[in-house]
Design a protein around this motif. Structure first.
Motif, PDB file in Angstrom:
ATOM      1  N   LYS A  19      46.557  45.023  81.090  1.00  0.00           N
ATOM      2  CA  LYS A  19      47.985  44.909  80.818  1.00  0.00           C
ATOM      3  C   LYS A  19      48.751  45.745  81.827  1.00  0.00           C
ATOM      4  O   LYS A  19      48.565  46.949  81.907  1.00  0.00           O
ATOM      5  CB  LYS A  19      48.277  45.410  79.405  1.00  0.00           C
ATOM      6  CG  LYS A  19      47.837  44.434  78.349  1.00  0.00           C
ATOM      7  CD  LYS A  19      48.517  44.737  77.022  1.00  0.00           C
ATOM      8  CE  LYS A  19      48.164  43.690  75.993  1.00  0.00           C
ATOM      9  NZ  LYS A  19      46.707  43.661  75.712  1.00  0.00           N
ATOM     10  N   PHE A  20      49.552  45.100  82.629  1.00  0.00           N
ATOM     11  CA  PHE A  20      50.408  45.851  83.559  1.00  0.00           C
ATOM     12  C   PHE A  20      51.605  44.984  83.897  1.00  0.00           C
ATOM     13  O   PHE A  20      51.592  43.766  83.701  1.00  0.00           O
ATOM     14  CB  PHE A  20      49.622  46.239  84.821  1.00  0.00           C
ATOM     15  CG  PHE A  20      49.092  45.059  85.613  1.00  0.00           C
ATOM     16  CD1 PHE A  20      47.896  44.452  85.257  1.00  0.00           C
ATOM     17  CD2 PHE A  20      49.797  44.564  86.704  1.00  0.00           C
ATOM     18  CE1 PHE A  20      47.407  43.376  85.973  1.00  0.00           C
ATOM     19  CE2 PHE A  20      49.309  43.493  87.423  1.00  0.00           C
ATOM     20  CZ  PHE A  20      48.113  42.896  87.055  1.00  0.00           C
ATOM     21  N   SER A  47      47.135  56.776  82.229  1.00  0.00           N
ATOM     22  CA  SER A  47      47.482  57.784  83.233  1.00  0.00           C
ATOM     23  C   SER A  47      48.081  57.114  84.471  1.00  0.00           C
ATOM     24  O   SER A  47      47.840  55.940  84.730  1.00  0.00           O
ATOM     25  CB  SER A  47      46.234  58.564  83.619  1.00  0.00           C
ATOM     26  OG  SER A  47      45.303  57.673  84.205  1.00  0.00           O
ATOM     27  N   VAL A  48      48.839  57.883  85.208  1.00  0.00           N
ATOM     28  CA  VAL A  48      49.503  57.353  86.395  1.00  0.00           C
ATOM     29  C   VAL A  48      48.508  56.864  87.460  1.00  0.00           C
ATOM     30  O   VAL A  48      48.661  55.763  87.974  1.00  0.00           O
ATOM     31  CB  VAL A  48      50.471  58.407  86.989  1.00  0.00           C
ATOM     32  CG1 VAL A  48      51.087  57.892  88.282  1.00  0.00           C
ATOM     33  CG2 VAL A  48      51.551  58.757  85.981  1.00  0.00           C
ATOM     34  N   PRO A  49      47.452  57.652  87.775  1.00  0.00           N
ATOM     35  CA  PRO A  49      46.511  57.158  88.796  1.00  0.00           C
ATOM     36  C   PRO A  49      45.882  55.821  88.422  1.00  0.00           C
ATOM     37  O   PRO A  49      45.704  54.947  89.266  1.00  0.00           O
ATOM     38  CB  PRO A  49      45.429  58.251  88.865  1.00  0.00           C
ATOM     39  CG  PRO A  49      46.021  59.436  88.220  1.00  0.00           C
ATOM     40  CD  PRO A  49      47.084  58.977  87.302  1.00  0.00           C
ATOM     41  N   LEU A  50      45.585  55.624  87.132  1.00  0.00           N
ATOM     42  CA  LEU A  50      44.969  54.382  86.711  1.00  0.00           C
ATOM     43  C   LEU A  50      45.916  53.203  86.936  1.00  0.00           C
ATOM     44  O   LEU A  50      45.534  52.162  87.462  1.00  0.00           O
ATOM     45  CB  LEU A  50      44.563  54.464  85.234  1.00  0.00           C
ATOM     46  CG  LEU A  50      43.813  53.239  84.719  1.00  0.00           C
ATOM     47  CD1 LEU A  50      42.500  53.069  85.466  1.00  0.00           C
ATOM     48  CD2 LEU A  50      43.567  53.350  83.220  1.00  0.00           C
ATOM     49  N   LEU A  96      48.272  53.023  89.078  1.00  0.00           N
ATOM     50  CA  LEU A  96      48.370  52.774  90.515  1.00  0.00           C
ATOM     51  C   LEU A  96      47.154  51.997  91.020  1.00  0.00           C
ATOM     52  O   LEU A  96      47.290  51.095  91.843  1.00  0.00           O
ATOM     53  CB  LEU A  96      48.513  54.101  91.274  1.00  0.00           C
ATOM     54  CG  LEU A  96      49.879  54.771  91.149  1.00  0.00           C
ATOM     55  CD1 LEU A  96      49.923  56.071  91.938  1.00  0.00           C
ATOM     56  CD2 LEU A  96      50.998  53.841  91.615  1.00  0.00           C
ATOM     57  N   THR A  97      45.974  52.353  90.502  1.00  0.00           N
ATOM     58  CA  THR A  97      44.767  51.631  90.913  1.00  0.00           C
ATOM     59  C   THR A  97      44.872  50.161  90.544  1.00  0.00           C
ATOM     60  O   THR A  97      44.557  49.279  91.352  1.00  0.00           O
ATOM     61  CB  THR A  97      43.518  52.227  90.215  1.00  0.00           C
ATOM     62  OG1 THR A  97      43.594  53.641  90.300  1.00  0.00           O
ATOM     63  CG2 THR A  97      42.249  51.719  90.852  1.00  0.00           C
ATOM     64  N   ILE A  98      45.326  49.892  89.317  1.00  0.00           N
ATOM     65  CA  ILE A  98      45.459  48.491  88.885  1.00  0.00           C
ATOM     66  C   ILE A  98      46.432  47.757  89.785  1.00  0.00           C
ATOM     67  O   ILE A  98      46.167  46.646  90.240  1.00  0.00           O
ATOM     68  CB  ILE A  98      45.930  48.418  87.417  1.00  0.00           C
ATOM     69  CG1 ILE A  98      44.850  49.011  86.506  1.00  0.00           C
ATOM     70  CG2 ILE A  98      46.221  46.989  87.017  1.00  0.00           C
ATOM     71  CD1 ILE A  98      45.281  49.133  85.069  1.00  0.00           C
ATOM     72  N   TRP A  99      47.579  48.394  90.063  1.00  0.00           N
ATOM     73  CA  TRP A  99      48.543  47.748  90.953  1.00  0.00           C
ATOM     74  C   TRP A  99      47.957  47.515  92.338  1.00  0.00           C
ATOM     75  O   TRP A  99      48.191  46.482  92.952  1.00  0.00           O
ATOM     76  CB  TRP A  99      49.822  48.583  91.038  1.00  0.00           C
ATOM     77  CG  TRP A  99      50.789  48.242  89.943  1.00  0.00           C
ATOM     78  CD1 TRP A  99      50.720  47.142  89.133  1.00  0.00           C
ATOM     79  CD2 TRP A  99      51.934  48.980  89.550  1.00  0.00           C
ATOM     80  NE1 TRP A  99      51.763  47.160  88.248  1.00  0.00           N
ATOM     81  CE2 TRP A  99      52.531  48.258  88.469  1.00  0.00           C
ATOM     82  CE3 TRP A  99      52.528  50.165  89.996  1.00  0.00           C
ATOM     83  CZ2 TRP A  99      53.693  48.706  87.847  1.00  0.00           C
ATOM     84  CZ3 TRP A  99      53.687  50.603  89.367  1.00  0.00           C
ATOM     85  CH2 TRP A  99      54.265  49.886  88.309  1.00  0.00           C
ATOM     86  N   GLY A 100      47.183  48.491  92.786  1.00  0.00           N
ATOM     87  CA  GLY A 100      46.552  48.337  94.102  1.00  0.00           C
ATOM     88  C   GLY A 100      45.633  47.127  94.127  1.00  0.00           C
ATOM     89  O   GLY A 100      45.709  46.293  95.038  1.00  0.00           O
ATOM     90  N   LEU A 101      44.784  47.006  93.087  1.00  0.00           N
ATOM     91  CA  LEU A 101      43.871  45.867  93.014  1.00  0.00           C
ATOM     92  C   LEU A 101      44.638  44.547  92.947  1.00  0.00           C
ATOM     93  O   LEU A 101      44.326  43.585  93.641  1.00  0.00           O
ATOM     94  CB  LEU A 101      42.968  46.006  91.783  1.00  0.00           C
ATOM     95  CG  LEU A 101      41.887  47.086  91.862  1.00  0.00           C
ATOM     96  CD1 LEU A 101      41.234  47.284  90.509  1.00  0.00           C
ATOM     97  CD2 LEU A 101      40.863  46.713  92.919  1.00  0.00           C
TER      98      LEU A 101
END
Lengths: 291, 281
Positions: free
Chosen positions: A97-98, B8-11, B13-18
């Protein structure tokens, strides 16, 4: 309500058009394929004589055919490993979910919705050494890189597999995603409480629960790979030499270019039997692997 | 319940990166095809590749319209795809209705046959079908092509519609018949309207299937040219790979653009259709 006899006629009239169309476009031609596979047909010379199983014997001694069988095996295995590994990863990304999840799902649908010919024609240019997209991208990191992908057997084969993955991997991932959505979030919560990390819960919950789904998908995707035609037709024309001529491509070349229709039919029959075995497998897999 | 924002914020960001990497891998080649189509032919031979043309031009598109007959090809495609979907849907609704409502042994065999015929690959039947079409004078005709396009969408469509129909209770038709509806009346005025969402989904998926059908026009037509085969028949040039990339990219983009718009609009229905039937594009 519809049990009475008077509906018997209506029932068949309603299905008749569909049945007739399928009979003429699949059943009749497949019977004819079996039939002419027993003949030596040379359309140009007007020869048509019964040769029994000779075409089938020739098939396993024909070096072009052996190359085709070998490449088809490499193509199917290589592509399927990619589909399963990367497909699961992509499905997991799509399942998170994002913000922007919906946009990403739409983007992922695009390769599936496009015709393979267009992708394959573009790939022919994309894998060009001088002006292609692929090498241009690599050169941004390794400026002296030079490789004409479609000229050498191994690189041409890798390129064909890569294009196939680009086109169908997202589709595979969407179908895996469909399976993922059936897993209730309660299970992950429970695992979390029991102290399982996300990697542990992937291997202990997610993977076992989607494995049946993945097995079924893999059988179908394998079948589609075995009969792949467009990608090679538009991208490499079977080249260099005959090294990327998939079996399906070989059939059409023999049938429509070399006009060797009897021989082509024998290859087609072998292809058909392989498909029949695989679909039998998929049915028993659907029954047996049950929770 | 864990609140949604607990990540968490890093997670994040990782998802967005992927997600960004995936989006890039899919969209960038399409962007490159588009840019190539508006780049003058000479500029295509530049190293490194320019992802924004110095002199954008619509010459390639103009050439396609004037010299390659783009507009008649679009017309052919529209006629064949449109009629195939329309007639195919009518035939499918009839068959699906029969399969869902009447249960006899003969009909179950017919369903089994339809499903099994899905597994016969195109290449296996190609040559005999070609000879057959020639002998009945359907080769290279609109009728012949439309029949083959319909044949390609029938099994999937019938399968999906039958599943939906199974979920619509027969009692609705029973009460309609008590109210005085005949068989066909209740089929048309009661059942089919309830099928509407399923029909929309199937139509959308079939539109893509038909538009992308390459095998059928390649082998069973010659004079009647549709978009999917036209891209392989563009006039060759004398450049080193004999690929008229400027024209191929323009033709490719003409096929791709409507698909992108279509997918963006109908994303939800397409997802439903795919998941319901595992259809192959």
């Amino acid at each position: 309500m519809y049990a009475s006899k008077k509906y018997w006629m209506i029932a068949w009239i309603l299905v008749l058009p569909a049945l007739l169309i399928r009979i003429f476009t699949t059943i009749y031609p497949i019977i004819e394929t079996f039939h002419i596979s027993l003949f030596e047909v040379k359309l140009l010379q007007g020869i048509r004589k019964f040769v029994g199983l000779d075409n089938y014997i020739q098939l396993f001694h024909d070096s072009k055919m052996i190359t085709s069988i070998r490449f088809t095996a490499i193509f199917v295995v290589g592509s399927m490993i990619g589909h399963i590994v990367l497909g699961i990863i992509l499905a997991l990304i799509l399942n998170m979910k994002f913000r922007g999840q919906k946009v990403l799902r739409t983007i992922v649908l695009l390769p599936w919705a496009m015709p393979m010919v267009v992708i394959a024609m573009a790939s022919k240019w994309a894998f060009n050494n001088e002006y292609g997209l692929i090498n241009d991208f690599i050169r941004r990191f390794a400026p002296s890189f030079n490789l004409d992908w479609l000229i050498y057997t191994n690189t041409a084969r890798s390129a064909v597999i890569a294009v196939d993955l680009w086109k169908d991997l997202p589709f595979f991932a969407i179908l895996v995603l469909a399976g993922l959505q059936f897993i209730s979030s309660d299970m992950y919560e429970a695992a979390k409480i029991d102290g399982a990390g996300s990697i542990r819960s992937f291997f202990s919950i997610t993977l076992p629960l989607i494995s049946r789904n993945i097995l079924m998908l893999s059988i179908f995707f394998t079948m589609w790979r075995i009969t792949s035609f467009d990608v090679v037709y538009a991208m490499t024309s079977g080249g260099p030499g005959e090294s990327t001529a998939l079996i399906a491509y070989r059939v059409t070349t023999e049938a429509f270019t070399n006009l060797n229709t009897g021989y082509a039919a024998s290859i087609a029959v072998v292809l058909f039997l392989v498909m029949a075995v695989l679909s039998g497998l998929s049915m028993s897999a659907a029954k047996r692997v049950d929770y | 319940m864990i609140p949604k924002n607990s990540r968490s914020v890093p997670l994040t960001l990782t998802i967005w990166g992927l997600a960004a990497i995936v989006a890039f891998l899919i969209l960038f080649p399409l962007w490159w095809i588009f840019i190539s189509s508006i780049t003058p032919a000479g500029e295509l031979f530049s190293k490194p590749v320019k992802y924004w043309p110095v002199h954008p031009t619509l010459d390639s598109y103009r050439y396609l319209i004037k010299n390659v007959g783009l507009l008649p090809k679009i017309g052919n495609t529209a006629i064949i795809v449109g009629l195939s979907i329309l007639i195919g849907m009518i035939i499918s609704v009839m068959a699906a209705f029969s399969f869902a409502r009447f249960r006899t042994r003969g009909l179950s065999i017919a369903v089994g046959f339809l499903l099994a015929s899905m597994l016969i690959p195109d290449v296996v039947t190609a040559r005999p079908l070609y000879d057959f079409l020639r002998s009945v004078h359907l080769y290279d005709t609109y009728t012949g092509l439309i029949i083959l396009y319909i044949s390609g969408i029938l099994p999937f469509t019938i399968l999906i519609l039958q599943n939906y129909l199974n979920d619509i209770p027969v009692s609705i038709e029973e009460s309609a018949s008590i109210d005085g509806c005949g068989f066909f009346q209740s089929m048309f005025y009661v059942t089919i309207p309830l099928l509407r969402p399923a029909l929309a989904t199937v139509c959308i998926v079939n539109f893509i299937t038909c538009l992308n059908n390459f095998f059928t026009p390649l082998f069973y037509s010659n004079g009647i040219s549709v978009l999917s085969t036209a891209i392989t028949q563009l006039p060759l040039r004398d450049n080193m790979y004999a690929v008229p990339w400027d024209l191929v990219s323009a033709m490719g983009w003409i096929i791709i653009l409507p698909i992108i718009i279509f997918v963006a609009i109908f994303q939800r229905q397409i997802m439903e259709g795919i998941m319901a039937g595992g259809v192959k594009g």
